[in-house]
Design a protein around this motif. Structure first.
Motif, PDB file in Angstrom:
ATOM      1  N   GLY A  10       0.801  -1.208   0.000  1.00  0.00           N
ATOM      2  CA  GLY A  10       0.000   0.000   0.000  1.00  0.00           C
ATOM      3  C   GLY A  10       0.838   1.264   0.000  1.00  0.00           C
ATOM      4  O   GLY A  10       0.383   2.308   0.445  1.00  0.00           O
ATOM      5  N   CYS A  11       2.048   1.201  -0.531  1.00  0.00           N
ATOM      6  CA  CYS A  11       2.952   2.350  -0.425  1.00  0.00           C
ATOM      7  C   CYS A  11       2.612   3.471  -1.399  1.00  0.00           C
ATOM      8  O   CYS A  11       3.024   4.591  -1.203  1.00  0.00           O
ATOM      9  CB  CYS A  11       4.401   1.909  -0.613  1.00  0.00           C
ATOM     10  N   GLU A  12       1.874   3.162  -2.483  1.00  0.00           N
ATOM     11  CA  GLU A  12       1.453   4.164  -3.479  1.00  0.00           C
ATOM     12  C   GLU A  12       2.572   4.649  -4.393  1.00  0.00           C
ATOM     13  O   GLU A  12       2.440   5.700  -5.021  1.00  0.00           O
ATOM     14  CB  GLU A  12       0.751   5.364  -2.820  1.00  0.00           C
ATOM     15  N   ALA A  13       3.655   3.893  -4.484  1.00  0.00           N
ATOM     16  CA  ALA A  13       4.672   4.257  -5.480  1.00  0.00           C
ATOM     17  C   ALA A  13       4.060   4.223  -6.874  1.00  0.00           C
ATOM     18  O   ALA A  13       4.383   5.053  -7.731  1.00  0.00           O
ATOM     19  CB  ALA A  13       5.857   3.295  -5.406  1.00  0.00           C
TER      20      ALA A  13
ATOM     21  N   ALA B 182       4.602   2.799 -16.328  1.00  0.00           N
ATOM     22  CA  ALA B 182       5.414   3.428 -15.281  1.00  0.00           C
ATOM     23  C   ALA B 182       5.124   2.823 -13.918  1.00  0.00           C
ATOM     24  O   ALA B 182       6.035   2.615 -13.113  1.00  0.00           O
ATOM     25  CB  ALA B 182       5.157   4.938 -15.257  1.00  0.00           C
TER      26      ALA B 182
ATOM     27  N   GLY C 216      -4.569  16.231  -7.657  1.00  0.00           N
ATOM     28  CA  GLY C 216      -6.006  15.983  -7.613  1.00  0.00           C
ATOM     29  C   GLY C 216      -6.441  14.939  -8.622  1.00  0.00           C
ATOM     30  O   GLY C 216      -7.500  14.334  -8.480  1.00  0.00           O
TER      31      GLY C 216
ATOM     32  N   CYS D  51       8.037   0.959 -11.490  1.00  0.00           N
ATOM     33  CA  CYS D  51       8.499   1.550 -10.241  1.00  0.00           C
ATOM     34  C   CYS D  51       8.059   0.811  -8.989  1.00  0.00           C
ATOM     35  O   CYS D  51       8.542   1.124  -7.901  1.00  0.00           O
ATOM     36  CB  CYS D  51       8.046   3.003 -10.153  1.00  0.00           C
ATOM     37  N   CYS D  52       7.152  -0.135  -9.069  1.00  0.00           N
ATOM     38  CA  CYS D  52       6.668  -0.809  -7.859  1.00  0.00           C
ATOM     39  C   CYS D  52       7.816  -1.465  -7.115  1.00  0.00           C
ATOM     40  O   CYS D  52       8.438  -2.394  -7.640  1.00  0.00           O
ATOM     41  CB  CYS D  52       5.616  -1.856  -8.225  1.00  0.00           C
TER      42      CYS D  52
ATOM     43  N   ARG E 257       1.020   5.005  -7.743  1.00  0.00           N
ATOM     44  CA  ARG E 257       0.249   6.234  -7.972  1.00  0.00           C
ATOM     45  C   ARG E 257       1.174   7.374  -8.359  1.00  0.00           C
ATOM     46  O   ARG E 257       0.902   8.124  -9.293  1.00  0.00           O
ATOM     47  CB  ARG E 257      -0.535   6.603  -6.707  1.00  0.00           C
ATOM     48  N   ILE E 258       2.297   7.490  -7.619  1.00  0.00           N
ATOM     49  CA  ILE E 258       3.195   8.608  -7.861  1.00  0.00           C
ATOM     50  C   ILE E 258       3.929   8.442  -9.185  1.00  0.00           C
ATOM     51  O   ILE E 258       4.112   9.411  -9.926  1.00  0.00           O
ATOM     52  CB  ILE E 258       4.177   8.751  -6.683  1.00  0.00           C
ATOM     53  N   ALA E 259       4.324   7.211  -9.501  1.00  0.00           N
ATOM     54  CA  ALA E 259       5.017   6.986 -10.779  1.00  0.00           C
ATOM     55  C   ALA E 259       4.101   7.350 -11.936  1.00  0.00           C
ATOM     56  O   ALA E 259       4.522   7.975 -12.912  1.00  0.00           O
ATOM     57  CB  ALA E 259       5.454   5.527 -10.884  1.00  0.00           C
TER      58      ALA E 259
ATOM     59  N   THR F 106       3.698  11.156 -12.223  1.00  0.00           N
ATOM     60  CA  THR F 106       4.897  11.777 -12.786  1.00  0.00           C
ATOM     61  C   THR F 106       4.991  11.508 -14.276  1.00  0.00           C
ATOM     62  O   THR F 106       5.242  12.409 -15.078  1.00  0.00           O
ATOM     63  CB  THR F 106       6.159  11.218 -12.099  1.00  0.00           C
ATOM     64  N   GLU F 107       4.781  10.264 -14.643  1.00  0.00           N
ATOM     65  CA  GLU F 107       4.897   9.871 -16.046  1.00  0.00           C
ATOM     66  C   GLU F 107       3.953  10.669 -16.919  1.00  0.00           C
ATOM     67  O   GLU F 107       4.312  11.139 -17.994  1.00  0.00           O
ATOM     68  CB  GLU F 107       4.579   8.378 -16.175  1.00  0.00           C
ATOM     69  N   ASN F 108       2.731  10.824 -16.437  1.00  0.00           N
ATOM     70  CA  ASN F 108       1.691  11.450 -17.237  1.00  0.00           C
ATOM     71  C   ASN F 108       1.473  12.914 -16.901  1.00  0.00           C
ATOM     72  O   ASN F 108       0.503  13.519 -17.367  1.00  0.00           O
ATOM     73  CB  ASN F 108       0.388  10.662 -17.053  1.00  0.00           C
ATOM     74  N   ARG F 109       2.383  13.478 -16.099  1.00  0.00           N
ATOM     75  CA  ARG F 109       2.334  14.895 -15.710  1.00  0.00           C
ATOM     76  C   ARG F 109       0.931  15.283 -15.207  1.00  0.00           C
ATOM     77  O   ARG F 109       0.358  16.275 -15.635  1.00  0.00           O
ATOM     78  CB  ARG F 109       2.717  15.796 -16.893  1.00  0.00           C
TER      79      ARG F 109
END
Lengths: 446, 688
Positions: A15-18, A132, A32, A136-137, A20-22, A25-28
C-alpha cells in the motif's frame, strides 16, 4: 504483442502508493488527478480482518462500460495492446463514463473540462518499456502480462463479472490475519468495526442540472400526453419549447466542455445518454409541433407521446449503472412520475391510484432497506402527504380541490422525489466494495 | 522547461539515493531539458532493483519544489529572512568565526553534522574545521549505535548476509522492524521466502504493515525484548535445541550464559514482557527447529536504556542455534561492508577518541545535545555550524536544544529548506540536492558502493558545501598547500574521489557510473569463514569489554528501562510513547512535498481502542498527549493492532505540525552512546 492485462499480487503490495506517484509523474498529472489509486481494507486494523491493499488504474475491460456509454463515442480500443483509450478531443466532459465505471477509472480533469484516465502507458508499451506503475513498484506487486480469456478476479474492491476487467490477482482469497498476543477487548474491537465512510461520488450539489432536466422531461412528457389524450392544455407550445430548451441548456451546464454539447448524439447504438438527448430533442420538436398546430394532428401527438415515453425509459435506464446496489426501481423513476402526472392532469383516477400506490410501495421499500436521516424522513413525509395524498384525494373527489392545486402539489412532490433520487443514486466504487468486504469479513449485515 | 528552446535529447543516467535509509537505492534518472523527468530503479542492484520507493519518486517534485532555498539568507531582527549575496554571507561568517576564535578559541564553535545526506565528500567538512584550528563536536549517534555495539561485542563486526539472501531463510523474525515502511525493498526478498515456504514472525508492539505477512505477531511491553530473549534462550537450552558442535568451536561463554538463562523460565519472561508463556515456548520451538533462521532487528527497538544488552541476548539466540555464517541465516541488523574508507567502522567511529588530539573537542553526547551544549565551559560554545541535520525537532528534548541554540552568538545552518533549525540561524546557506554534485556513497544493508552523480546544475546561487568551505578557507587565509591537500576546490570532486578509490583499482568512477559495485571484501554470506574479530576470535556471549567500556554485565542480563511502565512515574503517565518512522518521510525530510503530504498531512496519535474507550476518546477526536516535559494536541486514530498501554506518534514532523521531541528526554542507551527516544511515558486525554 498480445493483448495485455495488469497483474497484482496482494501479498507483495504494502500500500505504499509508489504506483500512484510513478503514474502521476509519467503522465504529468495535476494534483487531484489520480489515474491509479490504492485502496486499503481494514486500515484501522480490526483484529479479525487482514489488512490488504488494492492498486487499480483502468482495467481496460473486455466489455468496457465507458466505451458503450459515452455519448460522444470518444472511447476506442487499441487492438494491439487491448488498451481502452479516450480521445480527449472528442470528450464533452459529461462524466457519464465515470458513473458507469465501477473502478473509478475515468476522472474529470478540472483544468481542461474533459475526462482522463489510464492509457496503459501506450507510448512506453510501444518502446517495449512497460507501464510506469509497473516499472516503479518496489515490491514487485504490480506487473503486466498477456490477457487471458475469462479472467475474472475476485478480490475486495473488484467487481467480479460482467465487464471482464483485464486484471489478474494472485492469491485473491483474504488470508487469516496474524495471530496476535495483545488484541483489543471485544468492546475495543467494536469501535474499530465501524464501516468506513465512503465518499459520495454523486451529490445533488454537483448533479442539480440533471435533476432539472430529468424532472422537466417527465413533466413535459406528461403535459403533452395529457393534451394528446384530450385533457387540458396546461402549457402552450412556446411554454413547452421554452421549458424544454431551457432544461437542456441548464443540463449543458453539467458538461466540462459546454461548447461540445452537440456531440452528444453520437453513440446511438449503446449509449442511453445519446438516446436521452436525441429522444428528448425529438420529443420536444414533435410536442411543439403538435401543440402549436391549430389542427392538432393525432399522429404527430402520438408520435410525441411514444418518443417521449421512450426518452423517459432511456433516462431511467441511464441511471442503472453496472453493479448499482440500490436501483433499478425507485419511486422517482421518470416514467412512473409521468404516468402519475398524466393521471392527475387528465384526470384518470385509477391511474393516479395505481401510480401513487406503486410510488408509496417503493418509498416504503427504500426506507426498509436503508433507513434515512431525520431530515430526509421529514422531506419524505411532506412529499407523500403533499405530493401524493393531496392530489390523489383531490382527483378522487374525496377532498374538494381546484385542479391547479392538485397539479401544483403533485409537481412539488415529484420535484422533491426527483431531488431525493440524487441522494439515493450511488454509482459503485472500489471504496464501496472495500467497505462491503470489510463488513462481510466481520460478518455484519450490510 | 525553458520556453523557446529546442528540447534536449533526454538522457538516462545512473545515480543513488544518499538518504539515511536501509535501501540506499540505485536509480536510473531521466533528464529532459536540464530537469529530472523520471526516476526508475537500476536493475544492477540486486537488493533494490525491483522499484523505487515513494520518497525516491518524489525527488521529481523535490528537485523543483518552491520551498527549496536558492540563495543565502540572513535573519533580521524581527525573525524574518532576507536574501543576501554569497560574498556578504561568507564575509560575515569569516568575520564572526575569526572574532570568536580569537576571543574564545576555535573550540567555541560547534560543528554538527547529521546524517541528512551520505557521501565521502562529507569528510571534507571536518577537514576544514581542523584547518580552522579545531572545533567542538558530538559523539554518539541518534540512530543505531546500541545495536551496533551489541553486535560488535558479540560478533566483532557489523556484517550480515546480502539482502537477497533473505529468500533462503525458512524462519524470519522481524524484531522491531517494519520493513514494509522503512525498507520496502526488503519485502521483495521476503515475498520470495514466503513463496518458498518460509515462516514469518513479527515481534513488535504494533501490528505494522509488515506484520500482515506474519503468522504470529508477538507484542511485548516496549523495552522488554531482552527478557523475552532470555526466556526463549532458557527453553532452547533446556530442550537442547542448541548446536553444541557450533558452540564448542565458535562461541565463548556458554556456561555462564546458560546459568543466566536458567534464571529466566518462560513464566518469568512472560511476566516481564507481557508475552504469554505458550508464545515464549512457541518462539523457542521455531528458533530451535526451523532453519536457516534470520532475525531482522529494527532500530526502534534499540532506543532504550537497556537495549544494548537486549540485543546481545537476542543475538545469542542465533549463536546458540548455529545460525551465523550460513545462507539464509543470521542477524540482519547492519551490514557495514562498504565502510572501507576509514580506519574505523561504526560504531567505534562515532565514540569519543581514545586519545584526543586537542584540536577537535569531542565532548557532547548526541542524545543530550541541548544539555551538552549548554554545559560546556572553557571554552563555552559561542557559535555553531550545522549541516545535514535538523536537530531542533529531531533530537531528544527539543526545548533544551532550542535554548542551547538561543544562547549562541552566531549560527550558520546549511540546508535545502528553512527548517526549524535553520530558522534559528543568523546565516542560512542553501544546500545542494542529490543531483547536483558527484560523490561516492556506501550503504548499511546492501554491500554496494555507488556513485551519486551530478546530473543537473544547481540553481545559480546554490553551492555544494565543498565549494563553500573552499571559499571560506580562502577568506580565512588558510595555507594554500593545506587547502590543496585536505579540501576540494570547485570542480575538483572527481580528482578527490579518484584519490580515495586508489587502494581498489577495480573500483573506478567509470565502473560506478554504470551501476552499483560490490564493496571490496563484501561477501554474500557474512562470517562464512566463522572467524570473528572479537578478542577471543569467537562469538562472545560473555564480553569483558561490556564491563570495561560500558560498566555493564559481561552477560546480557535484563534490567527494566529507566523510564519503565513499572516505575513510579507510570502512576501519572501510564502509556509508552513510540515515535516510529513512516513511509512518507525520512525523519524530517520529504514532509513538505505535496505528493507525499496528501498521504500523511500531519502527525496522528494512534492508540488502542481500549485505551481510548476508558478515556472517552473516539476516532478523530483531538487528543492531548503529555508528560512533565511537554504536550502535543493531535487527531486521534484508533488502531486495533497496537498493544494497549502503548501509543504512537510518527517522528519527523516540524514544530508547527507537532514535533514529538517536545515530549522526550535526552538519555543515552546503555551502550553505544545512542539515544533512548522510546523511553517516554505519557498520558493522553481528550483535548478540551
Amino acid at each position: 504483442m498480445s493483448r495485455l492485462a495488469f497483474t497484482f499480487d496482494p501479498v507483495r503490495c504494502t500500500g505504499c502508493e509508489a504506483c500512484r506517484i510513478a503514474c502521476a509523474t509519467e503522465n504529468r498529472l495535476p494534483v487531484g488527478l489520480g489515474w491509479r489509486r490504492v485502496h486499503t481494507l481494514n486500515p484501522n486494523r480490526h483484529p479479525a480482518v487482514p489488512v490488504r491493499h488494492l492498486s487499480m488504474a483502468c482495467n481496460h475491460c473486455e466489455v468496457p462500460a465507458c466505451l458503450a456509454a459515452c455519448p460522444a463515442a470518444a472511447y476506442t480500443r487499441d487492438e494491439a495492446t487491448g488498451a481502452v483509450l479516450l480521445d480527449q478531443t472528442r470528450c464533452l466532459g459529461c462524466g457519464y463514463c465515470a458513473w458507469v465505471c465501477p473502478y473509478g477509472a475515468p476522472q474529470l480533469d478540472e483544468s481542461n473540462g474533459v475526462m482522463s484516465k489510464c492509457t496503459f502507458c501506450a507510448p512506453r508499451l510501444a518502446e517495449g518499456r512497460g507501464p510506469a506503475c509497473v516499472a516503479c513498484c518496489p515490491t514487485g506487486a504490480l506487473g503486466v502480462g498477456p490477457r487471458a480469456q475469462g479472467m475474472t478476479p475476485v478480490y475486495p474492491g473488484v467487481f467480479s463479472d460482467g465487464l471482464g476487467p483485464a486484471l489478474s490477482i494472485a492469491e485473491p482469497r483474504l488470508p487469516v490475519p496474524p495471530e496476535t498476543t495483545a488484541p483489543p477487548t471485544p468492546a475495543g474491537a467494536a469501535t474499530v468495526a465501524a464501516r468506513p465512510v465512503v465518499p459520495r461520488r454523486v451529490t445533488l450539489a454537483t448533479e442539480w442540472p440533471l435533476a432539472v432536466l430529468t424532472f422537466m422531461a417527465a413533466v413535459l412528457v406528461a403535459v403533452t400526453t395529457a393534451a394528446v389524450l384530450g385533457g387540458p392544455s396546461v402549457l402552450p407550445w412556446w411554454g413547452v419549447a421554452g421549458l424544454g430548451g431551457g432544461a437542456m441548456a441548464v443540463s449543458a451546464a453539467h458538461l466540462g466542455r459546454k461548447e461540445r454539447a452537440w456531440r452528444a448524439g453520437r453513440q446511438l447504438r449503446s449509449s442511453f445518454l445519446t438516446l436521452e438527448i436525441l429522444g428528448f430533442s425529438g420529443f420536444l420538436a414533435l410536442a411543439v409541433a403538435f401543440l402549436g398546430m391549430s389542427s392538432r394532428a393525432p399522429m404527430v401527438g402520438w408520435a410525441a407521446v411514444v418518443i417521449g415515453a421512450l426518452t423517459l425509459v432511456a433516462i431511467d435506464r441511464l441511471y442503472q449503472v453496472p453493479f448499482h446496489r440500490g436501483l433499478p426501481l425507485h419511486s422517482a423513476l421518470t416514467l412512473l412520475a409521468a404516468v402519475f402526472l398524466v393521471g392527475v392532469l387528465v384526470p384518470v383516477p385509477p391511474v393516479v391510484v395505481a401510480a401513487a400506490s406503486v410510488k408509496l410501495a417503493l418509498i416504503a421499500w427504500r426506507q426498509v432497506r436503508r433507513p434515512s436521516t431525520v431530515a430526509r424522513a421529514a422531506v419524505e413525509i411532506v412529499r407523500i402527504g403533499v405530493g401524493l395524498l393531496v392530489p390523489m384525494l383531490g382527483v378522487l373527489g374525496v377532498i374538494s380541490l381546484p385542479n391547479s392545486v392538485a397539479l401544483g402539489t403533485a409537481l412539488l412532490g415529484e420535484a422533491l422525489d426527483r431531488l431525493g433520487f440524487y441522494a439515493d443514486f450511488a454509482p459503485p466504487s472500489p471504496e464501496g466494495e472495500m467497505r462491503l468486504a470489510f463488513s462481510r469479513a466481520l460478518d455484519l449485515r450490510h | 522547461m525553458r520556453r523557446g528552446d529546442a528540447p534536449l535529447a533526454s538522457t538516462v543516467l545512473t545515480t543513488a539515493c544518499p538518504r539515511d535509509c536501509y535501501s540506499t537505492c540505485s536509480l536510473r534518472v531521466e533528464i529532459e531539458d536540464g530537469q529530472i523527468r523520471r526516476i526508475e530503479p537500476h536493475p544492477g542492484n540486486l537488493a533494490t532493483g525491483k522499484g523505487v520507493c515513494i520518497k525516491g519518486l518524489a525527488y521529481v517534485e523535490r528537485s523543483v519544489s518552491p520551498n527549496r532555498l536558492t540563495v543565502p539568507l540572513r535573519r533580521k531582527d524581527d525573525g524574518s529572512f532576507a536574501p543576501i549575496g554569497w560574498d556578504e554571507a561568507l564575509d560575515q561568517i569569516a568575520s564572526e568565526l575569526t572574532r570568536i576564535s580569537r576571543e574564545w578559541g576555535p573550540q567555541a564553535v560547534l560543528f554538527f553534522a547529521g546524517t541528512g545526506t551520505k557521501g565521502l565528500l562529507n569528510g571534507v567538512s571536518m577537514a576544514f574545521w581542523r584547518l580552522f584550528g579545531g572545533c567542538t563536536t558530538t559523539y554518539g549517534d541518534l540512530c543505531w549505535p546500541a545495536g551496533l555495539e551489541a553486535t560488535r561485542l558479540t560478533l566483532g563486526d557489523n556484517l550480515h548476509n546480502a539482502p537477497w539472501d533473505l529468500a533462503n531463510a525458512r524462519l524470519i523474525v522481524f524484531w522491531g522492524k517494519n520493513a514494509a515502511e522503512t525498507n520496502v525493498h526488503q519485502m521483495d526478498h521476503l515475498a520470495l521466502a514466503l513463496a518458498a515456504g518460509a515462516q514469518v514472525v513479527v515481534i513488535d508492539p504494533r501490528r505494522t504493515e509488515t506484520a500482515e505477512r506474519a503468522e504470529l505477531l508477538v507484542q511485548p511491553r516496549p523495552g522488554t525484548d531482552g527478557a523475552l530473549a532470555l526466556g526463549i534462550a532458557h527453553v532452547l537450552i533446556e530442550r537442547s535445541w542448541i548446536d553444541r558442535a557450533f558452540i564448542a568451536a565458535h562461541v565463548r561463554g556458554l556456561e555462564p550464559f546458560a546459568a543466566l538463562a536458567r534464571t529466566w523460565p518462560p513464566a518469568r519472561a512472560a511476566e516481564v514482557s507481557g508475552v504469554p508463556v505458550a508464545v515464549v515456548e512457541r518462539l523457542a520451538v521455531m528458533l530451535g527447529t526451523i532453519h536457516p533462521a534470520t532475525i531482522v532487528p529494527g532500530f526502534g527497538m534499540q532506543r532504550y536504556t537497556n537495549s544494548g544488552q537486549a540485543m546481545r541476548a537476542m543475538l545469542a539466540l542465533l549463536a546458540l542455534t548455529g545460525q551465523i555464517g550460513r545462507p539464509g541465516a543470521g542477524w540482519m541488523y547492519a551490514n557495514l561492508a562498504t565502510q572501507v574508507f576509514g580506519p574505523l567502522r561504526d560504531p567505534l567511529d562515532c565514540y569519543p577518541p581514545v586519545a584526543p588530539d586537542g584540536v577537535v573537542r569531542v565532548a557532547i553526547p548526541t542524545a543530550r545535545l541541548g544539555q551538552g551544549m549548554q554545559a560546556l565551559t572553557d571554552p563555552p560554545l559561542m557559535a555553531a555550524w550545522i549541516e545535514r541535520a535538523n536537530p531542533i525537532p529531531q533530537h531528544p528534548e527539543t526545548p533544551a536544544v532550542v535554548e542551547a541554540f538561543r544562547r549562541l552568538e552566531f549560527r550558520v545552518v546549511v540546508d535545502e529548506l528553512l527548517t526549524d533549525t535553520a530558522r534559528t540561524a543568523d546565516i542560512v546557506l542553501p544546500a545542494k540536492n542529490l543531483f547536483e554534485q558527484t560523490d561516492v556513497i556506501g550503504a548499511y544493508w546492501h554491500p554496494y558502493l555507488q556513485l551519486r552523480q551530478k546530473l543537473v546544475e544547481p540553481p545559480p546561487h546554490v553551492r555544494p558545501e565543498t565549494e563553500v568551505y573552499w571559499a571560506l578557507a580562502e577568506r580565512l587565509g588558510f595555507d594554500p598547500g593545506a587547502m590543496e591537500a585536505h579540501l576540494v576546490q570547485p570542480g575538483g570532486e572527481e580528482a578527490w574521489l579518484r584519490r580515495r578509490l586508489e587502494p581498489w583499482p577495480e573500483i573506478t568512477l567509470e565502473n560506478l557510473r554504470e551501476g552499483p559495485v560490490l564493496a571490496p571484501g563484501a561477501a554474500e554470506v557474512a562470517f562464512s569463514d566463522l572467524r570473528f574479530p572479537t578478542p577471543s576470535g569467537r562469538i562472545e556471549l560473555w564480553s569483558d569489554e561490556a564491563r570495561v567500556r560500558w560498566g555493564l554485565d559481561e552477560l546480557p542480563g535484563y534490567s527494566e528501562p529507566v523510564e519503565s511502565q513499572r516505575s513510579a512515574l507510570a502512576a501519572r503517565f501510564p502509556l509508552v510513547l513510540l515515535t516510529p518512522n513512516t513511509k512518507t518521510r525520512i525523519h524530517s525530510q520529504f514532509g513538505c512535498l505535496d505528493t507525499l503530504r496528501r498521504m500523511e498531512p500531519g502527525p496522528v496519535l494512534s492508540m488502542s481502542p481500549d485505551d481510548a474507550l476508558v478515556r472517552g476518546i473516539a476516532e478523530g477526536d483531538e487528543g492531548r498527549v503529555f508528560n512533565d516535559r511537554g504536550e502535543l494536541r493531535l487527531p486521534v486514530r484508533l488502531d486495533g493492532g497496537i498493544r494497549p498501554g502503548v501509543v504512537s506518534v510518527p517522528n519527523g514532523f516540524w514544530l508547527a505540525e507537532g514535533a514529538v521531541n517536545l515530549l522526550s528526554l535526552g538519555r543515552e542507551t546503555d551502550m553505544g552512546h545512542g539515544a533512548a527516544f522510546h523511553e517516554n511515558l505519557v498520558e493522553v486525554e481528550k483535548a478540551r
